[in-house]
Motif scaffolding. Structure first.
Motif, PDB file in Angstrom:
ATOM      1  N   PHE A 262       0.848  -1.201   0.000  1.00 40.35           N
ATOM      2  CA  PHE A 262       0.000   0.000   0.000  1.00 40.35           C
ATOM      3  C   PHE A 262       0.881   1.248   0.000  1.00 40.35           C
ATOM      4  CE2 PHE A 262      -2.059   3.326   2.596  1.00 40.35           C
ATOM      5  CZ  PHE A 262      -3.260   3.502   1.924  1.00 40.35           C
ATOM      6  N   TYR A 285      -8.593  -9.782   0.890  1.00 41.48           N
ATOM      7  CA  TYR A 285      -8.429  -8.328   1.074  1.00 41.48           C
ATOM      8  C   TYR A 285      -7.603  -7.748  -0.077  1.00 41.48           C
ATOM      9  CZ  TYR A 285      -7.610  -3.784   3.167  1.00 41.48           C
ATOM     10  OH  TYR A 285      -7.576  -2.428   3.381  1.00 41.48           O
ATOM     11  N   PRO A 413       0.813   6.677  -0.533  1.00 43.86           N
ATOM     12  CA  PRO A 413       0.914   7.752   0.453  1.00 43.86           C
ATOM     13  C   PRO A 413       2.118   8.648   0.155  1.00 43.86           C
ATOM     14  CG  PRO A 413       0.409   5.693   1.559  1.00 43.86           C
ATOM     15  CD  PRO A 413       0.662   5.355   0.119  1.00 43.86           C
ATOM     16  N   GLY A 414       1.922   9.921   0.349  1.00 49.12           N
ATOM     17  CA  GLY A 414       2.933  10.909  -0.020  1.00 49.12           C
ATOM     18  C   GLY A 414       2.515  11.652  -1.279  1.00 49.12           C
ATOM     19  N   MET A 415       1.660  11.019  -2.109  1.00 45.00           N
ATOM     20  CA  MET A 415       1.193  11.687  -3.333  1.00 45.00           C
ATOM     21  C   MET A 415       0.058  12.641  -2.985  1.00 45.00           C
ATOM     22  SD  MET A 415       0.834   8.926  -6.364  1.00 45.00           S
ATOM     23  CE  MET A 415       2.256   8.176  -7.101  1.00 45.00           C
ATOM     24  N   LYS A 416       0.295  13.893  -3.272  1.00 47.18           N
ATOM     25  CA  LYS A 416      -0.720  14.911  -3.001  1.00 47.18           C
ATOM     26  C   LYS A 416      -1.915  14.701  -3.934  1.00 47.18           C
ATOM     27  CE  LYS A 416      -0.871  19.768  -1.901  1.00 47.18           C
ATOM     28  NZ  LYS A 416      -0.231  21.062  -1.966  1.00 47.18           N
ATOM     29  N   ALA A 419      -4.990  10.741  -1.857  1.00 45.08           N
ATOM     30  CA  ALA A 419      -5.471  10.063  -0.646  1.00 45.08           C
ATOM     31  C   ALA A 419      -6.801   9.354  -0.886  1.00 45.08           C
ATOM     32  CB  ALA A 419      -5.601  11.067   0.498  1.00 45.08           C
ATOM     33  N   TYR A 420      -6.895   8.161  -0.348  1.00 44.39           N
ATOM     34  CA  TYR A 420      -8.125   7.367  -0.423  1.00 44.39           C
ATOM     35  C   TYR A 420      -8.055   6.372   0.717  1.00 44.39           C
ATOM     36  CZ  TYR A 420      -5.368   3.418  -2.117  1.00 44.39           C
ATOM     37  OH  TYR A 420      -4.457   2.404  -2.201  1.00 44.39           O
ATOM     38  N   THR A 421      -9.151   5.699   0.975  1.00 47.90           N
ATOM     39  CA  THR A 421      -9.119   4.610   1.957  1.00 47.90           C
ATOM     40  C   THR A 421      -9.223   3.295   1.213  1.00 47.90           C
ATOM     41  OG1 THR A 421      -9.987   5.837   3.839  1.00 47.90           O
ATOM     42  CG2 THR A 421     -10.423   3.491   3.810  1.00 47.90           C
ATOM     43  N   SER A 422      -8.216   2.451   1.395  1.00 47.34           N
ATOM     44  CA  SER A 422      -8.286   1.121   0.792  1.00 47.34           C
ATOM     45  C   SER A 422      -9.248   0.299   1.636  1.00 47.34           C
ATOM     46  CB  SER A 422      -6.904   0.476   0.737  1.00 47.34           C
ATOM     47  OG  SER A 422      -6.624  -0.220   1.922  1.00 47.34           O
TER      48      SER A 422
ATOM     49  N   GLU B  46      -1.390  14.098   2.966  1.00 47.86           N
ATOM     50  CA  GLU B  46      -0.863  13.016   2.125  1.00 47.86           C
ATOM     51  C   GLU B  46       0.273  12.253   2.815  1.00 47.86           C
ATOM     52  OE1 GLU B  46      -0.966  16.193   1.261  1.00 47.86           O
ATOM     53  OE2 GLU B  46       0.933  16.899   0.427  1.00 47.86           O
ATOM     54  N   ASP B  47       0.754  12.792   3.925  1.00 47.18           N
ATOM     55  CA  ASP B  47       1.837  12.116   4.649  1.00 47.18           C
ATOM     56  C   ASP B  47       1.354  11.346   5.877  1.00 47.18           C
ATOM     57  OD1 ASP B  47       3.590  13.148   2.821  1.00 47.18           O
ATOM     58  OD2 ASP B  47       4.136  14.896   4.042  1.00 47.18           O
ATOM     59  N   VAL B  49      -1.168   8.198   7.303  1.00 46.27           N
ATOM     60  CA  VAL B  49      -1.974   7.020   6.990  1.00 46.27           C
ATOM     61  C   VAL B  49      -2.667   6.572   8.272  1.00 46.27           C
ATOM     62  CG1 VAL B  49      -2.005   4.647   6.121  1.00 46.27           C
ATOM     63  CG2 VAL B  49      -0.357   6.285   5.180  1.00 46.27           C
ATOM     64  N   THR B  61     -11.619   5.736   9.299  1.00 40.77           N
ATOM     65  CA  THR B  61     -10.827   6.171   8.135  1.00 40.77           C
ATOM     66  C   THR B  61     -11.674   6.900   7.100  1.00 40.77           C
ATOM     67  OG1 THR B  61     -11.144   3.985   7.182  1.00 40.77           O
ATOM     68  CG2 THR B  61      -9.078   4.356   8.330  1.00 40.77           C
ATOM     69  N   THR B  65      -9.610  12.726   5.872  1.00 45.93           N
ATOM     70  CA  THR B  65      -9.123  12.935   4.500  1.00 45.93           C
ATOM     71  C   THR B  65      -7.728  12.368   4.209  1.00 45.93           C
ATOM     72  OG1 THR B  65      -8.318  15.115   5.137  1.00 45.93           O
ATOM     73  CG2 THR B  65     -10.494  15.007   4.085  1.00 45.93           C
ATOM     74  N   PRO B  66      -6.895  12.053   5.208  1.00 44.31           N
ATOM     75  CA  PRO B  66      -5.607  11.439   4.857  1.00 44.31           C
ATOM     76  C   PRO B  66      -5.788  10.063   4.216  1.00 44.31           C
ATOM     77  CG  PRO B  66      -5.530  12.319   7.089  1.00 44.31           C
ATOM     78  CD  PRO B  66      -6.966  12.344   6.641  1.00 44.31           C
ATOM     79  N   TYR B  67      -4.658   9.459   3.820  1.00 45.22           N
ATOM     80  CA  TYR B  67      -4.703   8.082   3.324  1.00 45.22           C
ATOM     81  C   TYR B  67      -5.230   7.175   4.425  1.00 45.22           C
ATOM     82  CZ  TYR B  67      -2.080   9.037  -0.976  1.00 45.22           C
ATOM     83  OH  TYR B  67      -1.698   9.479  -2.205  1.00 45.22           O
ATOM     84  N   GLY B  68      -5.986   6.145   4.032  1.00 45.63           N
ATOM     85  CA  GLY B  68      -6.547   5.240   5.027  1.00 45.63           C
ATOM     86  C   GLY B  68      -6.508   3.803   4.573  1.00 45.63           C
ATOM     87  N   MET B  69      -6.421   2.931   5.548  1.00 46.23           N
ATOM     88  CA  MET B  69      -6.596   1.504   5.260  1.00 46.23           C
ATOM     89  C   MET B  69      -7.643   0.992   6.220  1.00 46.23           C
ATOM     90  SD  MET B  69      -3.025  -0.521   4.679  1.00 46.23           S
ATOM     91  CE  MET B  69      -3.562  -1.589   3.350  1.00 46.23           C
TER      92      MET B  69
END
Lengths: 573, 281
Positions: A262, A285, A413-416, A419-422, B46-47, B49, B61, B65-69
């Protein structure tokens, strides 16, 4: 007497008394001298005690299986003699210690050598017995001692006090063969050219290929016969900036690999049946959340704890169907050691390209087999990375964009803007989980479309054997060499046979397989399991009713076993 | 165009997804404290998770708005471990429930704490299984009756703070969802802490197991002169039954796994396959 420059040697004795180390040294020494080798070894699941044996086929031409029977049996004790002597081929050689083994009358050529006494009395070095035997074999079969000396020097370089003793033991063994006995057998390893070949185990090749493919995160839990992969990755990954984790269990292993993937790092775990079962929920998953992952299953005989040090191709069904719900997965099985390198790169490529789990099926015989191979030509093996979103994609980014190929650019992650939720929950293109039924109707076919894309893009299997074959063999995994050797043998005897050995098993290369099936009168599917998992899979997906050849004694096929079945099919046809 | 650093505010971290929790749920307090903590730290979204498990807490999550799992039940910690190991520059939060962390996934926290992975684990403890509607959880007290324990809970409840302390967590705190400013502060300090931070949050379930009154009566702040470097004292306090202490129990420094694991060899990012294969020639 004409000399035979191909030899099948079996060393057998008590686990822990040096059978495996004798086999390893002799195998490596032969390979370093330029001969081709192919081994099978099995030992008890205990560290000390129980019966262990090491099978080496060595010669100057290409070797693809363990061969038939045994040309040379080295019986370390009476039990070893009783278990294996009936496998001796006509004109075979029995090497034994007359202090412990009393052979029956037989037509085998017998070389008694009191290696226990030599080690204890002459050398005053009881543990040097196996090196005496190694030297004896080298002297008997004409193997240059130089390569063995190098190996022993290397093995004991940090222990000078026993290095000298081992060198003396080697010398004593060689001298015994050349001076104390009269050679009456025809086996002799004639001159060979020392072309640039490698000698590797399946697990060596898997680890090397994974590193080449860009694997920089590994997590695993010790389990036979996969542990060497964990050990290699633990040694190699830190200097590449990666991490190898010995996790608390197999669930944590696969979970942390999914987390690492991820984060954008190529990740892999390796296990065997029991661990594979524990990882099953996360296979789903990875399928649902579309996360690239390579899972190596070095199959061993199951179910449950089964026979940890014995072979079985018993996990195909679990690879193809394991997990609840419908999700696409890639399944790859390499054919031999060299193919382990090539196919593990392919496994990473397919996992990355199609963003799902790729199960890579090795097995006990292949992971622990030592083979000589020509060096992989990496210029012909591309490395593919997952598709990342462009700057344009990142404006109003949809992680699970419903594309024609089914493949959606994957942000990390790190890419502006990425962002999303897997999600393991059903989700829409943005990853939102609030309209599951509508999303499911769109996303299940979207995910499966990746498999159709894969089927179009993947490597296709080759046909092996005569063009006008009437009998077609279809195999998978570690049996490739033995099947092709059997095909060569029957073709030389007038039975027209051919073989096809797909490496990617899911998606199945159905067009090529159906064309092959349609070109022959009979299809024979040899596999090392009881229930015929691959035969059923072919029957479910293709128009074929194969003849099955199943073996489930924990040992690999010999070419003779497959030849006999081909002859049976041919005679009924 | 020169990009000017604009100050990030709470709404930058809050997604458009409306929380699905019941009115009055303790998890709203945790959400609010977390959003404010992220804003206080000015972390780029973006930094960051956020990794969650399964249950009411697992939905967290989607509201950020940040990355989420949104992972599997019990497996948030090993997922987060992989996320952090692969990219140590990320700020990684685990937001999971008492079922995730102390029942189905109970085998993971002790190992992550022992490794001192630099992640912050927030345990949203409601002592019940809310999403499956009111069964007992590993932190339910003895005698607690529920649909799955109609005659009362028999087993000793898990002690999250004690588990974290005994496993080697280097930052252990407890907050209360009805006290968001303190919780915000503990989350901020947990994120700032270099190492495995564990924040236990009493986050009652108003629908199935409303313990707000119970905790309102029993909560007590750690003494002003509390020494968070005293692990034995922290363990004694964690064993206290009659009071529910809030604050930073314990903090220490220890090498972080993902840093040490990369210091074993000089790093050369290039893998030279020819050199590597030469060892097998």
């Amino acid at each position: 007497m004409p000399s035979k420059n191909e030899i099948i040697i079996r060393l057998a004795g008590e686990g822990g008394e040096g059978v495996i180390s004798t086999g390893d040294i002799f195998t490596l020494g032969s390979a370093r001298s330029g001969y081709n080798v192919f081994t099978f070894r099995t030992y008890p699941a205990e560290i000390k005690g129980g019966h262990a044996w090491y099978h080496i086929r060595v010669g100057s031409s290409s070797i693809r299986s363990m061969g038939d029977g045994v040309d040379v049996l080295v019986a370390f004790n009476a039990e070893a003699y009783h278990i294996h002597h009936h496998l001796l081929n006509p004109g075979g050689v029995l090497i034994y210690d007359p202090d412990t083994v009393t052979p029956e009358n037989s037509d085998a050529i017998q070389y008694p050598i009191p290696f226990n006494r030599i080690a204890r009395k002459d050398l005053e070095f009881v543990r040097g017995k196996n090196v005496v035997v190694t030297g004896f074999l080298a002297g008997l079969f004409g193997l240059e001692p130089a390569s063995l000396e190098d190996l022993i020097r290397n093995r004991f370089k940090r222990r000078p006090e026993i290095l000298d003793k081992n060198m003396k033991a080697l010398e004593t063994g060689v001298a015994y063969a050349t001076k104390e006995i009269t050679k009456s057998d025809p086996f002799y390893l004639s001159e060979t050219n020392k072309v640039g070949r490698l000698v590797m185990s399946g697990n060596d090749a898997i680890s090397a290929g994974a590193l080449y493919a860009g694997c920089r995160y590994y997590a695993g839990y010790p389990i036979t016969p996969a542990s060497e992969i964990l050990e290699t990755m633990a040694r190699e990954l830190p200097r590449l900036g990666g991490i190898s984790l010995q996790a608390e269990d197999e669930i944590a292993s696969i979970a942390s690999c999914i987390g690492a993937s991820f984060s954008g790092v190529k990740a892999m775990t390796a296990t065997s049946g029991p661990g594979f079962s524990l990882m099953t929920e996360f296979m789903g998953y990875a399928g649902m959340a579309e996360i690239p992952l390579v899972l190596i299953d070095a199959q061993r005989a199951g179910p449950s704890t089964g026979m940890p040090t014995k072979l079985e191709q018993g996990d195909l069904n679990h690879s193809l169907y394991g997990g609840h719900g419908d999700f696409p997965r890639i399944v790859i099985a390499p054919g031999d050691v060299k193919d382990c390198f090539h196919q593990i790169v392919n496994a990473f490529n397919m996992a990355e390209r199609y963003q799902t789990i790729c199960v890579f099926l090795s097995d006990q015989s292949l992971s622990h087999r030592t083979e000589t191979l020509t060096k992989p030509d990496v210029s012909t093996i591309p490395v593919i990375d997952r598709e990342k979103p462009t700057d344009g994609d990142l404006e109003g980014y949809l992680r699970y964009l419903n594309t024609e190929t089914g493949i959606s650019p994957m942000s990390i992650p790190g890419m502006k803007g990425g962002a999303y939720t897997s999600a393991g929950l059903e989700h829409d293109e943005a990853g939102h989980v609030d309209k599951p039924m509508e999303s499911h109707l769109m996303m299940v076919p979207k995910r499966y479309r990746k498999i159709e894309t894969a089927r179009r893009e993947m490597e296709k299997p080759n046909r092996y054997g005569v063009v006008d074959a009437t009998i077609g063999l279809i195999g998978w995994g570690s049996t490739q060499g033995v099947i092709e050797e059997a095909v060569d043998r029957v073709n030389a005897n007038g039975i027209k046979a051919a073989a096809m050995h797909p490496k990617v098993l899911c998606p199945l290369p159905d067009e090529e397989l159906q064309a092959f099936i349609d070109s022959v009168d009979y299809v024979l599917v040899p596999e090392v399991n009881y229930s015929g998992q691959f035969a059923h899979y072919l029957q479910a997906n293709l128009n074929v009713k194969p003849v099955r050849l199943n073996k489930y004694d924990g040992l690999p096929f010999t070419p003779g076993e497959i030849v006999a079945k081909i002859e049976e099919v041919a005679s009924h046809g | 165009m020169v990009e000017t650093a604009t100050k990030l505010v709470v709404k930058d971290y809050k997604s458009d997804v409306k929380p699905t929790w019941c009115p009055g749920c303790g998890d709203f307090g945790v959400l609010s404290a977390s959003l404010k903590a992220l804003a206080e730290l000015q972390l780029k979204k973006e930094d960051v998770v956020v990794v969650s498990g399964i249950g009411c807490s697992g939905r967290m999550t989607y509201f950020l708005t940040p990355y989420g799992m949104h992972g599997l039940h019990g497996r948030a910690i090993p997922l987060a471990t992989g996320v952090k190991f692969a990219n140590p520059d990320l700020t990684v939060l685990v937001m999971a429930g008492d079922g995730d962390l102390f029942s189905i996934g109970a085998g993971h926290l002790p190992h992550a704490a022992a490794r001192n992975v630099d992640i912050t684990v927030i345990c949203m403890d409601n002592q019940t299984y809310g999403l499956t509607k009111a069964q007992a959880s590993p932190t339910s007290k003895i005698g607690h009756t529920s649909k799955s324990t109609p005659h009362g809970v028999i087993s000793e409840p898990a002690n999250p703070v004690l588990t974290a302390l005994s496993s080697g967590a280097t930052f252990v705190a407890r907050g209360y969802s009805a006290k968001p400013p303190q919780l915000q502060d503990l989350i901020v300090r947990g994120i700032q802490h270099k190492g495995f931070a564990f924040v236990h949050v009493q986050s009652p379930c108003t629908e199935f197991h409303d313990t707000f009154d119970y905790y309102n009566e029993r909560i007590e702040q750690l003494p002003d002169d509390w020494d968070p470097s005293d692990r034995e004292a922290a363990i004694r306090l964690a064993l206290t039954d009659d009071r529910e202490y809030l604050g930073l129990f314990y903090q220490t420094e220890r090498p972080v796994y993902e840093t040490t694991a990369r210091e074993w060899a000089p790093i050369n990012d290039e893998f030279d396959v020819e050199t590597y294969l030469a060892q097998f020639a």
